[in-house]
Design a protein around this motif. Structure first.
Motif, PDB file in Angstrom:
ATOM      1  N   SER A  97       3.421  -2.331 -10.932  1.00 18.65           N
ATOM      2  CA  SER A  97       2.835  -2.639 -12.230  1.00 18.65           C
ATOM      3  C   SER A  97       1.363  -2.997 -12.128  1.00 18.65           C
ATOM      4  CB  SER A  97       3.598  -3.810 -12.852  1.00 18.65           C
ATOM      5  OG  SER A  97       2.937  -4.275 -13.988  1.00 18.65           O
ATOM      6  N   ARG A  98       0.559  -2.489 -13.055  1.00 15.31           N
ATOM      7  CA  ARG A  98      -0.856  -2.844 -13.103  1.00 15.31           C
ATOM      8  C   ARG A  98      -1.033  -4.308 -13.521  1.00 15.31           C
ATOM      9  NH1 ARG A  98      -4.467   0.489 -12.190  1.00 15.31           N
ATOM     10  NH2 ARG A  98      -5.497   2.107 -13.197  1.00 15.31           N
ATOM     11  N   ARG A  99      -0.012  -4.923 -14.089  1.00 14.05           N
ATOM     12  CA  ARG A  99      -0.088  -6.331 -14.492  1.00 14.05           C
ATOM     13  C   ARG A  99      -0.243  -7.263 -13.299  1.00 14.05           C
ATOM     14  NH1 ARG A  99       5.229  -7.151 -17.428  1.00 14.05           N
ATOM     15  NH2 ARG A  99       5.800  -5.519 -16.002  1.00 14.05           N
ATOM     16  N   THR A 105      -0.784  -6.263  -6.407  1.00 12.70           N
ATOM     17  CA  THR A 105      -0.285  -4.928  -6.113  1.00 12.70           C
ATOM     18  C   THR A 105      -0.383  -4.640  -4.623  1.00 12.70           C
ATOM     19  OG1 THR A 105      -0.883  -4.128  -8.309  1.00 12.70           O
ATOM     20  CG2 THR A 105      -0.593  -2.469  -6.594  1.00 12.70           C
TER      21      THR A 105
END
Length: 188
Positions: A97-99, A105
């Protein structure tokens, strides 16, 4: 000191062309933020190799020394053969997830990509052999950083100029030498 230097050397050589080095290239190209990527690699490696080293230390304390020596010698010889098999990056590793941000990440991608990887298995074996958890984990972590920081900073250009096959052959020879020495009861 031997445990530190051997761990650093073997892991740095083993990491050249490894899937986690490919992951470092991809993360650098994708995010273009080297500092959080390098910090994520460092954190993931310390945690992953700390666990691997702890497992190796436990094995060393729980297994009869003669059986351990034979098992370690054979595992180093197996690592020598494994070094000659090319590594590929799983596309699933990049589906985080880019969150999580760049650091998160990288941390998760490296931690999971390193599970069961050559360098993690080598860390278990070296910690079992040397019975020196700190130097082995420190050395294997430094080896990972030696191989991956240039991948992050220089990226794809570096990969095109490294003789990856020759480096893997050298690492295989070092693992074979270490395996032979352990089986013969020589060295550290």
């Amino acid at each position: 000191m031997e445990a530190f230097f051997v761990s650093t050397s073997l892991v740095a050589l083993a990491e050249i062309g490894d899937k986690t080095q490919l992951l470092a290239f991809i993360l650098a190209a994708r995010f273009r933020r080297p500092v959080p990527i390098m910090l994520g690699i460092l954190t993931a490696t310390l945690f992953n190799h700390g666990l691997a080293g702890s497992l190796g230390a436990w094995i060393a304390s729980a297994v009869d020394p003669a059986i351990l020596r034979t098992g370690l010698g054979l595992s180093f010889l197996a690592m020598a053969v494994w070094m000659l098999i090319p590594d590929q990056l799983d596309s699933d590793t990049m589906r985080l997830s880019r969150r999580l941000g760049v650091f998160g990440t990288t941390l998760l991608a490296f931690f999971f990509a390193e599970m069961g990887d050559k360098t993690q298995i080598a860390t278990v074996a070296m910690a079992s052999h040397y019975a020196a958890l700190g130097p082995v984990v420190g050395g294997s972590t430094l080896g990972m950083m030696i191989a991956n920081v240039p991948a992050v900073l220089i990226g794809e250009r570096l990969a095109q100029h490294l003789p990856t096959r020759r480096i893997h052959q050298l690492a295989a020879a070092l693992f074979a030498l270490l395996g032979g020495m352990v089986l013969l009861g020589l060295g550290g």
